[in-house]
Design an enzyme around this catalytic site. Sequence first.
Site, mmCIF file in Angstrom:
data_model
loop_
_atom_site.group_PDB
_atom_site.id
_atom_site.type_symbol
_atom_site.label_atom_id
_atom_site.label_comp_id
_atom_site.label_asym_id
_atom_site.label_seq_id
_atom_site.Cartn_x
_atom_site.Cartn_y
_atom_site.Cartn_z
ATOM 1 N N ASN A 221 0.863 -1.189 0.000
ATOM 2 C CA ASN A 221 0.000 0.000 0.000
ATOM 3 C C ASN A 221 0.900 1.240 0.000
ATOM 4 O O ASN A 221 2.117 1.134 0.025
ATOM 5 C CB ASN A 221 -0.962 -0.015 1.195
ATOM 6 N N LYS A 356 -11.740 -2.525 17.995
ATOM 7 C CA LYS A 356 -10.389 -3.080 18.216
ATOM 8 C C LYS A 356 -9.994 -3.038 19.687
ATOM 9 O O LYS A 356 -9.012 -3.647 20.077
ATOM 10 C CB LYS A 356 -9.378 -2.311 17.379
#
Length: 416
Positions: A221, A356
């Site tokens: 990425n 998370k």
Amino acid sequence: MSINRILIIIGGGIAAYKAPELVRAFKKQGINARCVLTAAAAQFVSPLSIASVSGDKVYENLFDLKDEAEMGHIQLSREADAILVAPATADLIGKMAMGVANDLASTTLLATDKPVFIAPAMNVRMWHHPATQRNLEQLKVDGIRIIGPDEGDMACGEFGLGRMSEVDDIVSQVMHGLNQHETEHAPPALAKNDGVLSGKHVLVTAGPTHEPIDPVRYIANRSSGKQGYAIAAAFAASGASVTLISGPTDLPCPTGVQITRVETACEMLAHVQAALPADIAVMTAAVADWRVETQASQKVKKNADSKAPTLTLVENPDILAWVSQQSGAQRPGLVIGFAAETENVSEYAQAKRIRKGCDWIVANNVSPENGIMGGDHNTVDIFTNDDQDKWPAMSKTEVAQKLVVKVSDYMLKQPQ
Ligand code: CTP
């Protein structure tokens, strides 16, 4: 950054004829220019013409004892607020990259602790030569700012990259670069809480991960790692003991930081696990969400029937979630995640924080038009369980410094 004096090192190229114009342009900005001429530069422009526009002595010879007594090469660089090499010839660039110091210009450059800019000028083939490009890469790593060159007709009759940038461009890029330098090198604004992070173990992840497809291809990425490296540097500057687990980047390890370089998400997780316990974890890495289920051991070849191969992806471990879910001494007291979003930034970021299990989340809008991925600036919102901070656009270094201040404030409020 306001400066009073710039030292211009004039290299031996045809573009040296622009040196008097450069001196005048700096003067117009209220900046005095003192000049050093290399022996080759003195063949292109006369010391007298430079001295008359700068209104100062022109320095040429390292072994002129009278000059050394009056003004040694160390003092020459110390008395300037910045140094500009223009034109920067292939020879000067090579010397700078290798740390060669055998004349006044090169010794001055090796002795300086000031920001250095170079405006290269040379023949197009010399510019593209791998040796020149290799030297320029080294200079970038050393923090030297490179201005130009421009493309155009050359004195040698060829056309291409290698003309020295226009005088006005050089002056404005130096001014811009000095402002940036000031921001990047400002000491973290920690006076109030100084010491609270001293000796604390801070774990930072940064950069992208590369997930191999076969020995030559991988999924990646656009993360540059700049924000994470700036955060690691700012914590180290505040006295923390910093472990940086970094995916592949071109960035040098920040001063005082212990770095481990990894390639894949699984390697990053393993090194994060090995680095615990930590007092604070800041997970800035752009971890690839998926990896290829089975990496080919040999390069995947094109089929005769032109059918593209199918890649089966499996989900990577979520490192931030794993760290957040630890308990007892293995769970850092403060876990900070980053949220890279391209839409509904606050909503998605908040949800990510809760999903998370981290304590804070730093949200940024990484849509390509914002230039955040790979750029030097960032605009972030920070969500905790009970408040939200909206910070204006600023350099990634400033974001890092402000984050360190926010963490210090938080740590001060925690029971010892
Ligand atoms: N992160 C991580 N491990 C992963 C994926 C992400 O540790 N496998 C961390 C990042 O370092 C960051 C946070 O999780 O701190 C959010 O990353 P982001 O890429 O924004 O979110 P994703 O979890 O990838 O979710 P999505 O792609 O759905 O936005």
